[in-house]
Design a protein around this motif. Structure first.
Motif: not given
Length: 429
Positions: A158-164, A173-180
């Motif tokens: 599932t594709p997406g992008q890094v938000v922050q 430490h987390m990564i917020q992503v738009t990938a579902d």
């Protein structure tokens, strides 16, 4: 003139379609590598399936990494964890826990038989950039429900992008992503466009397009407590990677092949583009010379005006009250302060720490919140909310009285979870 247009379009298709297979083949090979390094994790006890999730391979197929909440029953209830390579008992590989971090939702497990799957390379936190493309890979439960042969089904990208990049509640430490990220994706890898793992799917956010992954540096800290070897991806611009262990031998660097010539510098493409532009110019010139007469004006008959007869129609009766269009829960204080989520008609809103069940998901390290803490539903007929407590530490009215089982609340009333710091307000408008 039509022949010229057809000729121009045909030439464009021939020239540019020749470039597509090369790009597609490279992308498909990367996706296949990502899918092959991902594994399906099953948790069983007494022949019964208790949980399932995803994971990824490290250490040349001798270890895998997944979420702690996927294998929690193994540590607390004596269940058994497996890697499922397909349907059938002979396609299962037993797993054994080597190290865990419940606070950061990470588990490293060894495999009883080495997996013939590629190991991933992990990316350090500093090399993760906002807005870069990512691909979440895993085995979502929604696919399992519609596929009878789900144990043989491949991983889903599932594709997406890094938000922050962020830290939730001062924890991991987390990564917020738009990938579902859906139930079943838990523990699956999040790859960047170079095919390297930047993190692991962990939490489903309030929106389907805003989800959370624990980053690779947190995973490396847990791997270091085992005898597993994790390979580190080289930074952008570097030509070699490193492993989280001393190298055995030194190998001579191999000169990388020269980069392919950009398609827009290819003489054939440039010449083809020039020919297309000339043909289109000729077509435009010929069309401009063609005289066109204005279309004849048509006189439309005017409709005959209808003269109303009899008494005027009665005025509509005023409505008594407007229907409720939105029912919401808003965080007043605590982790969700200022955040509002809508309660869908006919469906309860689940609040808790379990990302596979809850829609309002608290961080995994907030132990005062239960995995499924409470359910909130809205009844449009009575315009009231029902709050159902399912927690260990309790759900309370704003006056401190504990909600025993279920309680009805009206719009504007408040309740809190475990502690007044986690205060919510109900609204119907």
């Amino acid at each position: 003139m039509r022949k010229l247009v057809v000729l121009a379009l045909t030439f464009m298709l021939v020239v540019f379609s020749s470039l597509v297979p090369v790009v597609s083949a490279a992308a498909e090979s990367d996706i296949e590598m990502m899918k092959n390094s991902s594994v399906r994790v099953l948790i069983t006890q007494g022949g019964r399936l208790m949980a399932k999730g995803s994971g990824f391979v490290i250490d040349d197929g001798k270890h895998i990494v997944t979420n702690y909440h996927v294998i929690e029953a193994v540590e607390k209830k004596g269940a058994q964890a497996w890697v499922a390579l397909g349907r059938g008992r002979d396609m299962l590989r037993a797993l054994e826990i080597r190290a865990t971090s419940q606070a950061n939702d990470i588990a490293v497990l060894s495999v009883d038989q080495k997996l013939a799957k590629p190991s991933v390379k992990l990316v350090h936190r500093d090399d993760i950039k906002a807005a870069e493309t990512v691909i979440a890979v895993g085995f979502p439960g929604t696919s399992d429900q519609v596929d009878e042969d789900w144990l043989n089904a491949p991983a889903t990208p599932t594709p997406g992008q890094v938000v922050q990049k962020l830290r939730l509640g001062g924890g991991a430490h987390m990564i917020q992503v738009t990938a579902d990220i859906n139930p079943g994706n838990s523990g699956g890898p999040i790859f960047n466009s170079r095919g390297h793992v930047i993190g692991m799917s962990t939490l489903k956010g309030r929106s389907s397009s805003l989800n959370y992954a624990v980053d690779a540096d947190e995973i490396l800290e847990v791997i270091k407590r085992t005898n597993a070897v994790a390979e580190i991806a080289p930074p952008v611009g570097s030509t070699s990677g490193s492993k989280d262990a001393p190298p055995v031998t030194e190998t001579k660097p191999v000169a990388p092949p020269p980069p392919p010539e950009p398609f827009y510098q290819n003489p054939m493409v440039i010449g083809g583009a020039v020919v297309v532009l000339i043909l289109l110019g000729i077509v435009g010139f010929m069309m401009s010379r063609k005289k066109s007469s204005p279309p004849p004006q048509m006189q439309m008959p005017l409709p005959q005006q209808q003269i109303p007869q009899g008494p005027p129609p009665a005025a509509p009766k005023p409505t008594v009250a407007a229907a409720v269009r939105h029912s919401t829960v808003t965080g007043v204080s605590g982790f969700f302060a200022g955040k509002t989520i809508e309660i869908q008609a006919g469906r309860p809103l689940i609040i808790g720490r379990d990302p596979q069940q809850a829609q309002l998901v608290f961080p995994a390290d907030m132990n005062e919140i239960s995995r499924v803490h409470c359910l909130v539903t809205f009844d449009a007929a009575s315009q009231t909310f029902t709050v159902e407590d399912r927690s260990t530490n309790g759900t309370f009215f704003v006056n401190g009285q504990k909600i025993g089982g279920q309680a009805r609340l009206r719009s504007g009333e408040r309740f809190y979870l475990s502690d007044p710091a986690h205060l919510f307000e109900l609204r119907a408008d």
